[in-house]
Write a protein that holds these residues in place. Structure first.
Motif, PDB file in Angstrom:
ATOM      1  N   UNK A  98       6.102  -5.118  14.482  1.00 21.60           N
ATOM      2  CA  UNK A  98       7.323  -5.884  14.280  1.00 21.60           C
ATOM      3  C   UNK A  98       7.225  -6.488  12.887  1.00 21.60           C
ATOM      4  N   UNK A  99       8.059  -5.990  11.972  1.00 24.11           N
ATOM      5  CA  UNK A  99       7.990  -6.398  10.566  1.00 24.11           C
ATOM      6  C   UNK A  99       8.980  -7.512  10.288  1.00 24.11           C
ATOM      7  N   UNK A 100       8.501  -8.588   9.681  1.00 24.60           N
ATOM      8  CA  UNK A 100       9.384  -9.667   9.249  1.00 24.60           C
ATOM      9  C   UNK A 100       9.620  -9.534   7.760  1.00 24.60           C
ATOM     10  N   UNK A 101      10.904  -9.493   7.382  1.00 31.29           N
ATOM     11  CA  UNK A 101      11.228  -9.258   5.982  1.00 31.29           C
ATOM     12  C   UNK A 101      11.882 -10.497   5.399  1.00 31.29           C
ATOM     13  N   UNK A 102      11.342 -10.957   4.298  1.00 25.88           N
ATOM     14  CA  UNK A 102      11.899 -12.090   3.573  1.00 25.88           C
ATOM     15  C   UNK A 102      12.258 -11.539   2.203  1.00 25.88           C
ATOM     16  N   UNK A 103      13.409 -11.942   1.706  1.00 26.11           N
ATOM     17  CA  UNK A 103      13.977 -11.338   0.504  1.00 26.11           C
ATOM     18  C   UNK A 103      12.984 -11.248  -0.665  1.00 26.11           C
ATOM     19  N   UNK A 104      12.902 -10.114  -1.279  1.00 28.30           N
ATOM     20  CA  UNK A 104      12.082  -9.788  -2.459  1.00 28.30           C
ATOM     21  C   UNK A 104      10.565  -9.850  -2.203  1.00 28.30           C
ATOM     22  N   UNK A 105      10.158 -10.228  -0.992  1.00 28.76           N
ATOM     23  CA  UNK A 105       8.724 -10.219  -0.662  1.00 28.76           C
ATOM     24  C   UNK A 105       8.398  -8.939   0.103  1.00 28.76           C
ATOM     25  N   UNK A 106       7.116  -8.568   0.110  1.00 28.66           N
ATOM     26  CA  UNK A 106       6.705  -7.457   0.976  1.00 28.66           C
ATOM     27  C   UNK A 106       6.878  -7.873   2.432  1.00 28.66           C
ATOM     28  N   UNK A 107       7.296  -6.946   3.320  1.00 24.08           N
ATOM     29  CA  UNK A 107       7.425  -7.318   4.733  1.00 24.08           C
ATOM     30  C   UNK A 107       6.060  -7.735   5.309  1.00 24.08           C
ATOM     31  N   UNK A 108       6.055  -8.676   6.243  1.00 21.77           N
ATOM     32  CA  UNK A 108       4.815  -9.077   6.916  1.00 21.77           C
ATOM     33  C   UNK A 108       4.839  -8.607   8.372  1.00 21.77           C
ATOM     34  N   UNK A 109       3.651  -8.401   8.930  1.00 23.78           N
ATOM     35  CA  UNK A 109       3.559  -7.949  10.314  1.00 23.78           C
ATOM     36  C   UNK A 109       3.570  -9.173  11.231  1.00 23.78           C
ATOM     37  N   UNK A 110       4.682  -9.389  11.910  1.00 27.76           N
ATOM     38  CA  UNK A 110       4.780 -10.512  12.843  1.00 27.76           C
ATOM     39  C   UNK A 110       3.909 -10.226  14.059  1.00 27.76           C
ATOM     40  N   UNK A 167      12.050  -5.881  12.088  1.00 21.36           N
ATOM     41  CA  UNK A 167      12.206  -4.433  12.080  1.00 21.36           C
ATOM     42  C   UNK A 167      11.111  -3.840  12.957  1.00 21.36           C
ATOM     43  N   UNK A 170      -2.216  -8.158   7.584  1.00 14.42           N
ATOM     44  CA  UNK A 170      -0.883  -8.750   7.638  1.00 14.42           C
ATOM     45  C   UNK A 170      -0.637  -9.398   9.003  1.00 14.42           C
TER      46      UNK A 170
END
Lengths: 237, 237
Positions: free
Chosen positions: B61-73, B96, B181
């Motif tokens: 489950x990927x957490x996406x914050x604008x302009x940063x690399x996605x992190x694995x929630x 995602x 991550x």
């Protein structure tokens, strides 16, 4: 004190749309309590016998890890249902509920909750949406902790506070030590983060925060946005 | 492909105890899909039209914050229901879902889920306990991120892995970048954390980890324990 007369629950938006029979049953078993600042309502690791509904005030959910200082998992304001998950699973409660601002709760015995849930699909559905919204809040917090630096988390918090209040001068609603722990920082890194934000025209006087250039701060806080898609592949179809 | 013949859902422990009528209704609308590694099943920010049930494989489950690399929630293995909360609230999905190990899902249209929930208290109750357990997992992760250092989080992960496998030599189940991550670290701090753990008799060869002194590592990881009570006040009574 036991709820007498009845009809109180019906006025709570929290229980809107729930069958009268369920409302009456929950209410007939419920007990009101008032708690002073600092009181512990439920303690991490205990098996809950009742579901607390916070009617007034605010509480912190403290996460305790052995030999470490407790951390603030969340700060919750009335009106909200607390520790719903462990009442359902009869698991130990995952945090200690401690009062921040004098609180009034109504405690609904676990047996009454289970009995109503087993026959009332609407109550279960309502609780599902409440738990779902609490779940989404935690997902957002995990993203925040993993993707943002301490200063960015503070910036994001201030941006949200300013948007909620519709003002560019806001008062911190909790003391700095509590806020620091909620945002996943020590008090020292909270102070450093505040200093860093001076670059983004943020000035603090005691607990009052002046945001000079809101848009600049918002950009720095990197809110969740639409353009994150660039980083991730196309959806499977 | 549409589920034909039926009876598949009945075999899933996930749906144990649910009325046959609900099971049949959910199943008659459901569609199986298989996804290769890297495929995106649902994308952060989209409004879900179906509830994915992961039957085989694993996803991140990927957490996406604008302009940063996605992190694995989170990393989720089959069998599990994914993104239950947004299907209930019809809110955008908060992460995602991307396939890590080739996955089979069954997608249940949102309308079918809502229809069953509105009449079947047992289904709602079952989903409440599933969502409740996912909620508790996130609370635990937030505590972990706030109370433990990076090295302690890795130590805690290794302790849990060794306990699950009943072995003192374990293989990391995912590549180091993904694990880093998930644990809230960069790949660089993951490497530093592994080096730190040498002090606690942890040796790595490629993805194999040897734990020399399990008890020493467990002590360092500071698991949630009974003696945290020292730090918190007495429960209100």
């Amino acid at each position: 004190m036991t709820v007498d007369g009845g009809g109180y629950f019906k006025q709570l938006p929290l229980f809107a749309g729930i069958a009268e029979e369920s409302i009456s049953r929950l209410e007939s078993h419920a007990e009101f309590h008032t708690f002073p600042r600092g009181a512990v309502i439920q303690r991490q690791g205990s098996i809950p016998t009742a579901l607390p509904v916070l009617l007034e005030g605010s509480v912190q959910l403290l996460g305790c890890v052995r030999t470490q200082r407790p951390v603030v998992v969340d700060i919750v304001r009335a009106v909200e249902i607390l520790h719903l998950a462990p009442v359902l699973s009869t698991a130990p409660v995952p945090t200690t509920i401690q009062v921040v601002d004098p609180a009034t709760t109504v405690m609904i015995p676990r047996a009454a909750v289970h009995k109503c849930l087993s026959s009332d699909a609407h109550l279960a559905y309502r609780l599902l949406t409440i738990l779902g919204s609490q779940y989404e809040g935690l997902v957002s917090q995990v993203k925040n902790l993993k993707a943002r630096t301490a200063s960015q988390r503070l910036a994001a918090y201030l941006v949200e506070l300013a948007e909620d209040r519709g003002a560019r001068v806001v008062r911190l609603p909790f003391d700095k030590r509590l806020l620091a722990s909620r945002l996943g920082m020590t008090p020292e890194s909270f102070s450093r983060a505040l200093s860093t934000l001076r670059t983004y025209e943020v000035e603090t006087r005691s607990s009052e925060v002046h945001i000079g250039d809101f848009e600049k701060l918002r950009q720095y806080a990197l809110p969740d946005g639409e353009d994150w898609e660039e980083d991730t592949p196309e959806e499977y179809s």
